[in-house]
Write a protein that holds these residues in place. Sequence first.
Motif, mmCIF file in Angstrom:
data_model
loop_
_atom_site.group_PDB
_atom_site.id
_atom_site.type_symbol
_atom_site.label_atom_id
_atom_site.label_comp_id
_atom_site.label_asym_id
_atom_site.label_seq_id
_atom_site.Cartn_x
_atom_site.Cartn_y
_atom_site.Cartn_z
ATOM 1 N N LEU A 97 0.852 -1.173 0.000
ATOM 2 C CA LEU A 97 0.000 0.000 0.000
ATOM 3 C C LEU A 97 0.894 1.231 0.000
ATOM 4 N N GLN A 98 0.604 2.164 -0.905
ATOM 5 C CA GLN A 98 1.340 3.420 -0.941
ATOM 6 C C GLN A 98 0.418 4.568 -0.553
ATOM 7 N N THR A 106 5.875 9.794 -0.523
ATOM 8 C CA THR A 106 5.149 8.534 -0.630
ATOM 9 C C THR A 106 5.691 7.529 0.383
ATOM 10 N N THR A 108 5.508 3.655 1.686
ATOM 11 C CA THR A 108 5.161 2.332 1.169
ATOM 12 C C THR A 108 5.122 1.325 2.311
ATOM 13 N N ASP A 129 -3.508 10.350 -1.305
ATOM 14 C CA ASP A 129 -3.687 9.398 -2.398
ATOM 15 C C ASP A 129 -3.255 8.019 -1.910
ATOM 16 N N ILE A 130 -4.137 7.044 -2.101
ATOM 17 C CA ILE A 130 -3.887 5.686 -1.624
ATOM 18 C C ILE A 130 -3.904 4.734 -2.810
ATOM 19 N N SER A 131 -2.860 3.927 -2.935
ATOM 20 C CA SER A 131 -2.775 2.939 -4.012
ATOM 21 C C SER A 131 -2.394 1.584 -3.434
ATOM 22 N N TYR A 133 -1.119 -2.337 -4.417
ATOM 23 C CA TYR A 133 -0.456 -3.112 -5.465
ATOM 24 C C TYR A 133 -0.358 -4.579 -5.052
ATOM 25 N N LEU A 143 -1.079 -2.493 -10.101
ATOM 26 C CA LEU A 143 -2.029 -1.662 -9.364
ATOM 27 C C LEU A 143 -3.387 -2.347 -9.327
ATOM 28 N N THR A 146 -6.977 2.230 -6.352
ATOM 29 C CA THR A 146 -6.453 3.559 -6.070
ATOM 30 C C THR A 146 -7.604 4.514 -5.789
ATOM 31 N N ASP A 147 -7.373 5.453 -4.877
ATOM 32 C CA ASP A 147 -8.412 6.421 -4.536
ATOM 33 C C ASP A 147 -7.775 7.555 -3.750
ATOM 34 N N ARG A 148 -8.585 8.551 -3.424
ATOM 35 C CA ARG A 148 -8.114 9.707 -2.660
ATOM 36 C C ARG A 148 -9.110 9.993 -1.542
#
Length: 320
Positions: A97-98, A106, A108, A129-131, A133, A143, A146-148
Amino acid sequence: MRPNKCHVILYKNIILCLIISLAGLISGCKGNSSVDVASVDITTSNTGGRTNETIVLKPVASGVSTISSSDAIIDYSNASEGYIVFTYTGDTSKVKLQLTGSNQITYTYNIIPDNQTVIPLSQGSGDYDISVYENIENDQYALSMTDRISVTITNEFGPFLYPNQYVYFDENFAAVKKAAELAKDATCDLEVVGRVYDFVINNVTYDHEEAKTVASNYLPDVDEVMSTGKGICFDYASLMAAMLRSQGIPTRLEIGYAKDAYHAWISVYTKDLGWIGGVIKFDGTNWTLMDPTLASNSKDIGKIKDFIGDGSSYTVKYMY
């Protein structure tokens, strides 16, 4: 600043921020408990009014505000307290998760599937911002989500009081019970910090073998460190942070560089001094910089002072 009584009590050994190694690799996660506790009023735990009670705040994933996919849930219901809770239930064994906040750094995190991972919002209020992987093969990730989210943190000390995946503890931990024992008759937060520091530095030795083989997803285990009496830089900092947080003292676990060396250390907050950063020792009159790792491995104090200088050698990269 003119020293008060509590400062003078500690002048022989109060070293407030801990750097414990020239090596340490940072990443990972750990499960956390889920019972709601209101924000702690840290002003009752300072000079002239310490309750000396154990205060273990417990993160909650209440499900009120969430972002989800078929195999992942980001619960930000209590983002105002300074944390989110991430749970991955998919089939992939390696997940990252980033998180990127307002300062555009960022972070990680390596995620353990089927565990609630508490992640501090240490970059303060603003958009994150969340991503997510998922591992495909070897070191390749794809990926998957992803969202904010937009966050307003009302408990500014929350990210540095709650347990998280790097500073994990609960009320049953030996480290928490030891912190309560050490704080029993303390009159101020600085005295507690001094006692906890003395305990850690005198009861934990640097694990050189572990440092040689530590994996990139290494996670501190504060009670394992308590049991074995060994640890690397990350362990020292995590243990001390857990003990102090359990006494209601906001504590940042900080990762960065001392010149070219990668380090883990802490900064603490007290009502009368605010955030005390760097590596600081009080001698009864002045605050001066000192690195306890270098001090414990060198008899040449002059060289240590030359290395530390005015603190500009130290650069914070991440805070947890």
